[in-house]
Design a protein around this motif. Structure first.
Motif, PDB file in Angstrom:
ATOM      1  N   ASN A 161      -4.798   5.069  -5.959  1.00  0.00           N
ATOM      2  CA  ASN A 161      -5.237   4.428  -7.234  1.00  0.00           C
ATOM      3  C   ASN A 161      -4.766   3.135  -7.664  1.00  0.00           C
ATOM      4  O   ASN A 161      -4.717   2.289  -9.191  1.00  0.00           O
ATOM      5  CB  ASN A 161      -6.506   5.120  -8.300  1.00  0.00           C
ATOM      6  CG  ASN A 161      -6.965   6.157  -7.536  1.00  0.00           C
ATOM      7  OD1 ASN A 161      -7.693   5.708  -6.989  1.00  0.00           O
ATOM      8  ND2 ASN A 161      -7.117   7.707  -7.989  1.00  0.00           N
TER       9      ASN A 161
ATOM     10  N   SER B 132      -8.586  -5.810   2.079  1.00  0.00           N
ATOM     11  CA  SER B 132      -9.426  -4.712   2.470  1.00  0.00           C
ATOM     12  C   SER B 132      -9.227  -4.077   3.600  1.00  0.00           C
ATOM     13  O   SER B 132      -9.724  -2.867   3.722  1.00  0.00           O
ATOM     14  CB  SER B 132     -10.594  -5.152   2.467  1.00  0.00           C
ATOM     15  OG  SER B 132     -11.119  -6.317   3.782  1.00  0.00           O
TER      16      SER B 132
ATOM     17  N   GLU C  54      -9.311 -12.056   1.468  1.00  0.00           N
ATOM     18  CA  GLU C  54     -10.144 -10.743   0.338  1.00  0.00           C
ATOM     19  C   GLU C  54     -10.126  -9.707   2.223  1.00  0.00           C
ATOM     20  O   GLU C  54     -10.268  -8.820   1.447  1.00  0.00           O
ATOM     21  CB  GLU C  54     -11.502 -11.005   0.512  1.00  0.00           C
ATOM     22  CG  GLU C  54     -11.139 -11.921  -0.802  1.00  0.00           C
ATOM     23  CD  GLU C  54     -12.984 -12.051  -1.724  1.00  0.00           C
ATOM     24  OE1 GLU C  54     -13.593 -11.445  -1.026  1.00  0.00           O
ATOM     25  OE2 GLU C  54     -12.674 -12.512  -2.787  1.00  0.00           O
ATOM     26  N   GLU C  55     -10.364 -10.191   3.300  1.00  0.00           N
ATOM     27  CA  GLU C  55     -10.258  -9.749   4.529  1.00  0.00           C
ATOM     28  C   GLU C  55      -9.175  -8.879   4.973  1.00  0.00           C
ATOM     29  O   GLU C  55      -8.939  -7.601   5.197  1.00  0.00           O
ATOM     30  CB  GLU C  55     -10.423 -10.255   6.204  1.00  0.00           C
ATOM     31  CG  GLU C  55     -12.079 -10.957   5.394  1.00  0.00           C
ATOM     32  CD  GLU C  55     -12.662 -11.579   6.666  1.00  0.00           C
ATOM     33  OE1 GLU C  55     -12.162 -11.414   7.817  1.00  0.00           O
ATOM     34  OE2 GLU C  55     -13.814 -11.691   6.894  1.00  0.00           O
TER      35      GLU C  55
ATOM     36  N   PHE D 268      -7.645  -1.580   0.580  1.00  0.00           N
ATOM     37  CA  PHE D 268      -7.553  -1.815  -1.027  1.00  0.00           C
ATOM     38  C   PHE D 268      -9.397  -2.678  -1.253  1.00  0.00           C
ATOM     39  O   PHE D 268     -10.253  -3.158  -0.291  1.00  0.00           O
ATOM     40  CB  PHE D 268      -6.895  -3.150  -1.156  1.00  0.00           C
ATOM     41  CG  PHE D 268      -5.375  -2.679  -1.473  1.00  0.00           C
ATOM     42  CD1 PHE D 268      -4.783  -2.380  -2.742  1.00  0.00           C
ATOM     43  CD2 PHE D 268      -4.535  -3.150  -0.337  1.00  0.00           C
ATOM     44  CE1 PHE D 268      -3.509  -1.805  -2.639  1.00  0.00           C
ATOM     45  CE2 PHE D 268      -2.993  -2.613  -0.803  1.00  0.00           C
ATOM     46  CZ  PHE D 268      -2.883  -2.181  -1.565  1.00  0.00           C
ATOM     47  N   THR D 269      -9.957  -2.713  -2.495  1.00  0.00           N
ATOM     48  CA  THR D 269     -10.762  -2.751  -3.053  1.00  0.00           C
ATOM     49  C   THR D 269     -10.641  -4.032  -3.968  1.00  0.00           C
ATOM     50  O   THR D 269     -10.830  -4.011  -4.626  1.00  0.00           O
ATOM     51  CB  THR D 269     -11.886  -1.418  -3.592  1.00  0.00           C
ATOM     52  OG1 THR D 269     -11.826  -0.377  -2.619  1.00  0.00           O
ATOM     53  CG2 THR D 269     -13.335  -2.394  -4.190  1.00  0.00           C
ATOM     54  N   LYS D 270     -11.620  -5.026  -3.522  1.00  0.00           N
ATOM     55  CA  LYS D 270     -11.092  -6.278  -4.911  1.00  0.00           C
ATOM     56  C   LYS D 270     -12.162  -5.600  -6.000  1.00  0.00           C
ATOM     57  O   LYS D 270     -13.399  -5.514  -6.386  1.00  0.00           O
ATOM     58  CB  LYS D 270     -12.197  -7.547  -3.915  1.00  0.00           C
ATOM     59  CG  LYS D 270     -12.550  -9.005  -4.838  1.00  0.00           C
ATOM     60  CD  LYS D 270     -12.789  -9.517  -4.154  1.00  0.00           C
ATOM     61  CE  LYS D 270     -14.846  -9.459  -4.778  1.00  0.00           C
ATOM     62  NZ  LYS D 270     -15.193 -10.827  -4.321  1.00  0.00           N
TER      63      LYS D 270
ATOM     64  N   SER E 166       0.556  -1.530  -0.156  1.00  0.00           N
ATOM     65  CA  SER E 166      -0.087  -0.199  -0.151  1.00  0.00           C
ATOM     66  C   SER E 166       0.825   1.259   0.145  1.00  0.00           C
ATOM     67  O   SER E 166       0.453   2.577  -0.730  1.00  0.00           O
ATOM     68  CB  SER E 166      -0.584   0.007   1.512  1.00  0.00           C
ATOM     69  OG  SER E 166      -1.498   1.407   1.813  1.00  0.00           O
TER      70      SER E 166
END
Length: 232
Positions: A139, A203, A199-200, A207-209, A133
């Motif tokens: 983006n 996020s 995924e967790e 971050f967005t999947k 990150s």
């Protein structure tokens, strides 16, 4: 970390993605998932680059590529390949959990295809995603790979029946670890996640999947058939 370095020292990691069709399909599917982001001059960094099977291809596609790898032996092989192929890559020996030598907000795409299934503590996994990150531009896109603990259980049932015990399977299910003296060393140094957990994890770091893709999936269970396909 030394146990992990030992695991990958002297290993032909580069040919792993070419010597069997099941692995070639893993590579092809991964590249297909990434192709929209691999445009010329885009800045891409791979954390855990091994001998450069992916990073070398990124460079060949015209991407401004940086490769970071933990294992000195693998770094040496990668450097030799870069020289032999006349490519330009920035190569660093380092740990995916901490890359202070990489500038913040400097890359468009960060690829982590190996480290997550070797980082055995939650703290380490969080550190790796936090570093991704940090080094990504606003983006920017992160691509991570993991090995599902459900897949590993199925692999044990098919190939390693001695590991199908209440102790091994309950430990795998509850912790994602396989601390068994009867298991191959790869499993001893591995961490096996659940799809929801991954995924967790991403996020939790903002971050967005975009996509969640099986890069080889069921092919591993039918490898004896897939590996005897024709190239076409």
């Amino acid at each position: 970390m030394q146990e992990l370095i030992d695991q990958y020292t002297g290993v032909d990691e580069d040919s792993r993605l070419t010597r069997q069709y099941i692995a070639q399909m893993e590579f092809d599917t991964t590249m297909d998932a990434l192709k929209a982001y691999l445009v010329p001059t885009v800045k891409v960094i791979e954390l855990g680059a091994a001998t450069g099977r992916y990073s070398l291809n990124f460079a060949k596609m015209g991407c401004d590529t940086t490769a970071v790898e933990l294992v000195p032996d693998q770094v040496s092989i990668l450097k030799n390949k870069v020289k032999e192929q006349g490519l330009t890559l920035s190569i660093h020996e380092g740990n995916a959990c901490s890359v202070p030598f990489i500038e913040s907000n400097s890359h468009d795409l960060c690829v982590i295809l190996g480290p997550l299934y070797h980082l055995q503590s939650q703290e380490q996994r969080d550190q790796a995603i936090a570093e991704a990150s940090r080094i990504l531009k606003p983006n920017g896109v992160l691509a991570v790979a993991y090995i599902s603990r459900y897949f590993v259980a199925g692999m044990f049932a098919q190939q390693f029946p001695q590991l199908v015990t209440p102790e091994v399977l309950s430990t795998l299910l509850e912790s994602g670890l396989v601390p068994s003296p009867f298991a191959d060393s790869f499993f001893n140094v591995g961490y096996f996640a659940t799809p929801v957990e991954v995924e967790e994890l991403v996020s939790a770091h903002g971050f967005t999947k975009l996509r969640h893709v099986a890069t080889d999936g069921f092919n591993r269970y039918i490898s004896s058939g897939v590996n005897h396909f024709t190239p076409e």
